[in-house]
Design an enzyme around this catalytic site. Structure first.
Site, PDB file in Angstrom:
ATOM      1  N   ASP A  24       0.864  -1.165   0.000  1.00 39.85           N
ATOM      2  CA  ASP A  24       0.000   0.000   0.000  1.00 39.85           C
ATOM      3  C   ASP A  24       0.910   1.226   0.000  1.00 39.85           C
ATOM      4  O   ASP A  24       2.138   1.118   0.150  1.00 39.85           O
ATOM      5  CB  ASP A  24      -0.964  -0.029   1.193  1.00 39.85           C
ATOM      6  CG  ASP A  24      -2.196   0.822   0.938  1.00 39.85           C
ATOM      7  OD1 ASP A  24      -3.243   0.574   1.558  1.00 39.85           O
ATOM      8  OD2 ASP A  24      -2.108   1.753   0.099  1.00 39.85           O
TER       9      ASP A  24
HETATM   10  C1  GLC Z   1      -4.184   4.354  -0.301  1.00 35.27           C
HETATM   11  C2  GLC Z   1      -5.128   3.212   0.038  1.00 35.27           C
HETATM   12  C3  GLC Z   1      -5.192   2.164  -1.019  1.00 35.27           C
HETATM   13  C4  GLC Z   1      -4.961   2.775  -2.382  1.00 35.27           C
HETATM   14  C5  GLC Z   1      -3.544   3.288  -2.416  1.00 35.27           C
HETATM   15  C6  GLC Z   1      -3.238   3.977  -3.755  1.00 35.27           C
HETATM   16  O1  GLC Z   1      -3.513   4.782   0.840  1.00 35.27           O
HETATM   17  O2  GLC Z   1      -4.935   2.564   1.281  1.00 35.27           O
HETATM   18  O3  GLC Z   1      -6.469   1.534  -0.914  1.00 35.27           O
HETATM   19  O4  GLC Z   1      -5.164   1.803  -3.392  1.00 35.27           O
HETATM   20  O5  GLC Z   1      -3.262   4.172  -1.351  1.00 35.27           O
HETATM   21  O6  GLC Z   1      -3.982   5.134  -3.888  1.00 35.27           O
END
Ligand code: GLC
Length: 743
Positions: free
Chosen positions: A269
């Site tokens: 993430d």
């Molecule tokens: C965010 C979220 C995730 C998302 C990623 C990219 O913090 O937790 O769900 O896909 O970053 O935007």
């Protein structure tokens, strides 16, 4: 570009061909080029720094770049200005639509319609891929039982089976049956795992999930997505019992790959590798990089851990180059599967395909299928013979941005059709009196109340559009108070006091605690942020041109303090009974004078509206279930049949739900567990025989982290209209004995 694998084989490549190309490519790559493939950056246009990184082979994928011209220019840098010409993958959070925004996933879950969810994902993939996005960070499969958690909005609710079914539907919609087709997107099952169990519903918070519960409740939707061919996974921010997912080898390698056989790509993430430092799991970014690589995180999203430290870690022998090769292989395999080596560019002749009539129609139908009728004392459907003047009131009546809900990055609110606009179009502006009363959901001032009340007094019906602004749910947007924000409940009271029937239509990102509102509305419609076509969808439902068929994908608490609340709870040794509620307790009552069972003095027991619940403009009757046997062995199936009849005057869709209960187990089992559902239309008077087959897999559960078994004993089974109704049939599972086994 040269060599067999860089020719025009991509679109029809078999896995074996892809794997040989992957091995061939890795054999050509330097360590630096390998590490570059593991680095994912957020786009910021055709910028010199980004161009430099690409030309240096220091980036393998880019998220958040959605201009097709820029996508192609950046892609050309990778394909034509690097030594090996390995294409980039462009990714985006296309969570519930790209330009044509569908209901938030929690809303789509309320449809209980697998085909509708798949169709929405198909539309999203076609629109997003038309600007070059070939990887979406969706579906979110986190089971959520605590509505304080803002991200409940992004998933399919509290139930493992419903989430599994709809997650698979979304994967199929994004990927179709040929991922190399240019109008597909790689799905991403996220956030692996247990993210929805964040303590106290506060985002990013710690979780303590025993492995048995992890496997029973939180992992099955991910297993289903992996089995359905989800091309990628994303590890979660949280720790599970002290181990952050980004460094959890047991989760990412032993379960996901060794046990389940997943051969796709695992992306971190955003910054989650680096966050192992504040977690207290890594001393520094170098250690975090080593832990993540060892655990099996293939791509580093915006931690700069791999690009900064993997080379030194390999040189120092702390991470093997073979390990790096295995990570790179997962990245390259995805690029081949997507057909990017053969077709890396956006076809500008067909780019930016948005808002087709079909897409908008699908989005409107999704709203119609996902809105839930929670209460109707007769105010709905709108009776045109009696209702001439309609007062449209509330902060969500004309909120083109907020009706789209969270994670609508690519929304163009000018394309949103609000309830006000749709109602004026249907009933004529002269018959609509629009007075917001409150201009946004958090507003606390009552300055606008007088005009709203005046409008209500002049009208034959009030449509009160309340709820949450989009920003009040989603990532990092948790709330401890689940009542309507601001002064919305106060305004409802004043509208109710006018005596004009009030239909409250709520658009929100979570189930709100409506105990203090429910008696002040003659009808309540719940629409979890419906997206671009919220207005037309709701208007068709309110007018009765379409019948409600949405069902609760989550339990609605009476009061905030009840969460986490969910239907498949344990019975406890003192299930609620003989409740004496707080207003009924006499003064100086003795300590043991109340019921001494499991309930709240102020909220009693159970939800305001149960999981699976939803009303219709018609009624449905269920016969008691008939089962194919009253005794089965642990390896036998059981058929469960009932007849559902439309006993009302209008056509409607019903969601017949199959629940079981295992009454006695090595470990105690929930009072109900969803094991099947079927949604179907019935004309007035029409009946349908509904048949489900329970398999041993449906009846098994984890009795230890490594043992999943069917236990002999008594079971109940329901086919009902929600998790709190219906009469069960009872059957026994008997240990297979020689005579029984020979049956
Ligand atoms: C965010 C979220 C995730 C998302 C990623 C990219 O913090 O937790 O769900 O896909 O970053 O935007």
């Amino acid at each position: 570009m040269s060599g067999c694998c860089l020719s025009t084989m991509g679109a029809s490549m078999t896995d074996a061909q892809i794997d040989s190309c992957v091995v061939d490519m890795i054999g050509r790559m330097t360590l630096a080029e390998k590490i570059g493939q593991l680095n994912q950056l957020s786009g910021y246009g055709y910028a010199p720094d980004m161009i430099g990184s690409i030309r240096d082979g220091a980036v393998g994928s880019i998220l958040n770049e959605t201009d097709p011209e820029v996508v192609n220019k950046l892609q050309r840098e990778a394909v034509e200005n690097t030594r090996l010409g390995i294409p980039l993958i462009f990714a985006r959070d296309v969570i519930h639509g790209f330009r044509t925004i569908f209901p938030i996933p929690l809303g789509q879950a309320a449809s209980w319609n697998r085909d509708m969810v798949e169709e929405g994902a198909r539309v999203a993939a076609d629109e997003a891929s038309s600007v070059g996005i070939r990887w979406t960070f969706s579906p979110m499969l986190d089971i959520a039982r605590d509505a304080r958690w803002g991200r409940m909005a992004e998933g399919f609710g509290e139930d493992t089976y419903l989430t599994s079914e709809l997650g698979v539907a979304m994967v199929k919609g994004y990927q179709s049956d040929d991922l190399s087709a240019p109008n597909t997107m790689a799905a991403c099952a996220k956030h692996f795992a247990g993210y929805g169990a964040a303590e106290s519903g506060r985002d990013y918070n710690t979780t303590w999930i025993p492995e048995i519960q992890l496997r029973e409740t939180y992992l099955p939707p991910f297993k289903a997505a992996s089995d359905a061919g989800a091309a990628t996974f994303m590890c979660s921010f949280n720790d599970i019992c002290g181990v952050p997912s980004s460094g959890n080898r047991h989760l990412l390698q032993e379960i996901l790959r060794d046990e389940w056989g997943f051969d796709g790509l695992m992306v971190s993430d955003w910054g989650s590798i680096q966050q192992m430092i504040p977690h207290g799991y890594s001393a520094d970014l170098s250690q975090a990089a080593a832990q993540a690589a060892d655990a099996g995180v293939d791509v580093d999203m915006e931690s700069y851990a791999y690009i900064s430290h993997l080379n030194d870690l390999v040189t120092a022998g702390k991470v093997s180059e073979a390990r790096v090769d295995s990570l790179v292989a997962n990245v390259l395999r995805l690029k081949y599967r997507l057909g990017l080596f053969d077709n890396p560019y956006v076809d500008m002749a067909t780019a930016s395909r948005f808002y087709t009539a079909g897409n908008l129609d699908a989005a409107r139908r999704a709203v119609e299928e996902s809105a839930i009728l929670l209460k109707n004392a007769g105010a709905l459907p709108i009776d045109k013979s009696k209702v001439k003047k309609i007062a449209v009131i509330g902060p969500m009546a004309d909120a083109p941005y907020d009706q789209a809900g969270t994670w609508s990055f690519d929304l163009e609110k000018s394309h949103s059709v609000t309830p006000l606009a749709a109602l004026e179009a249907k009933y004529g502006k002269k018959n609509i009196i629009y007075v917001p009363g409150l201009t946004f959901s958090r507003q606390c001032t009552t300055d606008g109340f007088a005009k709203a009340v005046e409008a209500a007094q002049k009208a034959d019906l009030v449509l009160y559009f309340a709820g949450e602004e989009a920003v009040l749910s989603g990532e990092a947007h948790c709330r401890t108070d689940l009542t309507l924000p601001g002064a919305q409940s106060d305004l409802l009271k004043e509208l109710h006091a006018t005596g004009t029937p009030v239909v409250m239509v709520i658009q929100a990102g979570r189930p709100l605690a409506l105990r203090d509102d429910v008696d002040n509305a003659d009808a309540i419609v719940y629409c979890f942020h419906g997206g671009t076509m919220t207005g037309p969808g709701l208007t068709n439902l309110l007018a009765g041109e379409v019948n409600f068929s949405g069902r609760c994908p989550v339990s609605f608490p009476r009061m905030s303090g009840q969460v986490p609340i969910y239907y498949n709870r344990k019975n406890t040794g003192r299930p609620a009974q003989g409740m004496t509620l707080i207003d009924e307790i006499p003064l100086e009552a003795g300590q043991t004078s109340t019921g001494c069972t499991s309930y709240y003095l102020d909220a009693g027991d159970g939800p305001l509206f149960p999981f699976g619940y939803g009303l219709s403009y018609t009624t449905f009757a269920y016969t008691d279930p008939v089962i194919s046997a009253t005794e089965i062995t642990p390896d036998e199936n059981l058929k469960v049949i009932c007849t559902v009849t439309n006993t009302g005057a209008v056509e409607g869709a019903e969601v017949a739900q199959l629940y079981i209960r295992d009454h006695v187990g090595k470990l105690i089992r929930p009072v109900r567990e969803l094991r099947g559902f079927e949604k179907f239309n019935l004309k007035p008077g029409e009946s349908r025989q509904v048949t489900f087959t329970l398999t041993p897999d449906d009846l098994a559960f984890f009795t230890s982290p490594t043992t999943r078994e069917v236990e002999p004993g008594e079971f109940s089974v329901w086919i009902s209209s929600d998790s709190n109704s219906g009469n069960p049939a009872t059957f026994n599972i008997v240990a297979a004995t020689p005579d029984v086994a020979s049956r």
